[in-house]
Design a protein around this motif. Structure first.
Motif: not given
Ligand code: GLU
Length: 284
Positions: A106-112
Motif C-alpha cells: 500500500r505504501k508503494q502504491i501511495f508513493a506512486q
C-alpha cells in the motif's frame, strides 16, 4: 418460432449484517423483475470476505427473506464453498497471461501517486509467483471500451480512466476479490439478468472485462436507484443502517415498491408479504 430464454435472476447479499431497507429494494427489484417473465430467482450468499462478515448474518438474511415472503429457486449458493472453482479460473487466466502478479505494498502504491491509484507498475515484471506467494493478482485491462445498455440507467459507457488501475481479482491476503467470484458464479449459475444497486454500476465494466476474458455472454443489467439516508449517503450496514423487522414486513415491502415508483394502493400494506409479492408485477 423463436423461443425466449427463461430469465435467471439472483439476489446476492454479502453477510456483513442483516438486510436493511436498501437491500430490501435490491431484493424486491430483482425478484419482481425476474418473476414478471416467469423467471427463476436464485439467492447467493457472498461470503468470501471474512474480515467484513458478521457471524450468523447469512442465516439472519435468509430468515428475513422468508419472513418478507421471498421464495428462491433451488439451493442457496455460498461463495465460501466455491474457492476451488475460483482458483481453477484464476489458473486459466494465468495460463493465458491475462493476469499478472503484483507485490506492491500500500505504501508503494501511495508513493506512486497521491490519489492512491496503482499505476500498473508490475504489469511487465513477470514476477515469478506461486500459489503461496504474497502477491495480488491483477487483470490486464482489455480494449478499455466497455459499454452496455442498462434497462434502467440507459446506455452506459465508461471513461477510459476507470481502467487506469488494473483491477485485483485475488487479493494479497489470499482472498478472492468480489469481481472474480461474482462473474464466475453468475456464469456457472446461468444468470442472465442482474438487478442490483446503482452503487455497483462502476464495477460493471470490470465484470464485462472478465466475461470477455472467459468467453461468456454477459447478463442483462438493471441498476436500481439507491436508497439514501437523511444525510444523502447510501444506506449501508457499515454506517449502521437499521435492520428490516419482520413485524413491519408488509409496510416495508410497500415502501420499497413505492421507492421503485411502482403504483401502489392504500390497502396493499394490509396484505401478507407473500400476497404483496405475488400481486405486484414489476415490468421495466
Ligand atoms: N454482494 C454484493 C452486495 O451485497 C452484491 C453483488 C452483486 O449484486 O453483484 O453488495
Amino acid at each position: 418460432m423463436t423461443q425466449t430464454k427463461q430469465v435467471i435472476g439472483r439476489f446476492a447479499p454479502s453477510p456483513s449484517g442483516p438486510l436493511h431497507f436498501g437491500s430490501l429494494v435490491a431484493a424486491i427489484g430483482s425478484y419482481l423483475i425476474a418473476k414478471s417473465t416467469g423467471g427463476k430467482w436464485l439467492v447467493r450468499i457472498e461470503d468470501i470476505d471474512p474480515p467484513r462478515e458478521v457471524a450468523g448474518a447469512a442465516d439472519v438474511i435468509l430468515r428475513q427473506l422468508e419472513a418478507f415472503g421471498f421464495e428462491w429457486d433451488g439451493e442457496v449458493l455460498y461463495q465460501s464453498t466455491r474457492l476451488e472453482r475460483y482458483a481453477e479460473v484464476l489458473n486459466d487466466l494465468k495460463q493465458q497471461d491475462l493476469v499478472y502478479a503484483c507485490d506492491c505494498t500500500r505504501k508503494q502504491i501511495f508513493a506512486q501517486r497521491e490519489d492512491r491509484i496503482y499505476t500498473n507498475v508490475c504489469a511487465d515484471k513477470n514476477l515469478a509467483a506461486n500459489e503461496n506467494s504474497d502477491v495480488a493478482w491483477r487483470m490486464r485491462h482489455g480494449s478499455g471500451k466497455y459499454s452496455f445498455n442498462d434497462h434502467i440507467q440507459g446506455h452506459c459507457q465508461f471513461d477510459q480512466s476507470i481502467y487506469d488501475e488494473d483491477f485485483i481479482i485475488k487479493r494479497k491476503d489470499g482472498l478472492i476479490a468480489y469481481q472474480l467470484a461474482v462473474v464466475v458464479d453468475d456464469i456457472d449459475q446461468g444468470i442472465n439478468q442482474v438487478v442490483r444497486g446503482l452503487d455497483i454500476l462502476d464495477s460493471t465494466p470490470r465484470q464485462l472485462r472478465l466475461y470477455e476474458a472467459l468467453g461468456a455472454t454477459p447478463p442483462e443489467y438493471y441498476h436500481l436507484p439507491l436508497a439514501l439516508d437523511k444525510n444523502g449517503d447510501k444506506l449501508c450496514k457499515q454506517h449502521g443502517a437499521k435492520a428490516i423487522e419482520s413485524e413491519n414486513a408488509s409496510e416495508l415491502l410497500v415502501r420499497a415498491l413505492e421507492f421503485l415508483s411502482y403504483p401502489t394502493t392504500p390497502d396493499l400494506k394490509y396484505l401478507s408479504p407473500q400476497d404483496i409479492l405475488s400481486n405486484s408485477k414489476l415490468r421495466i
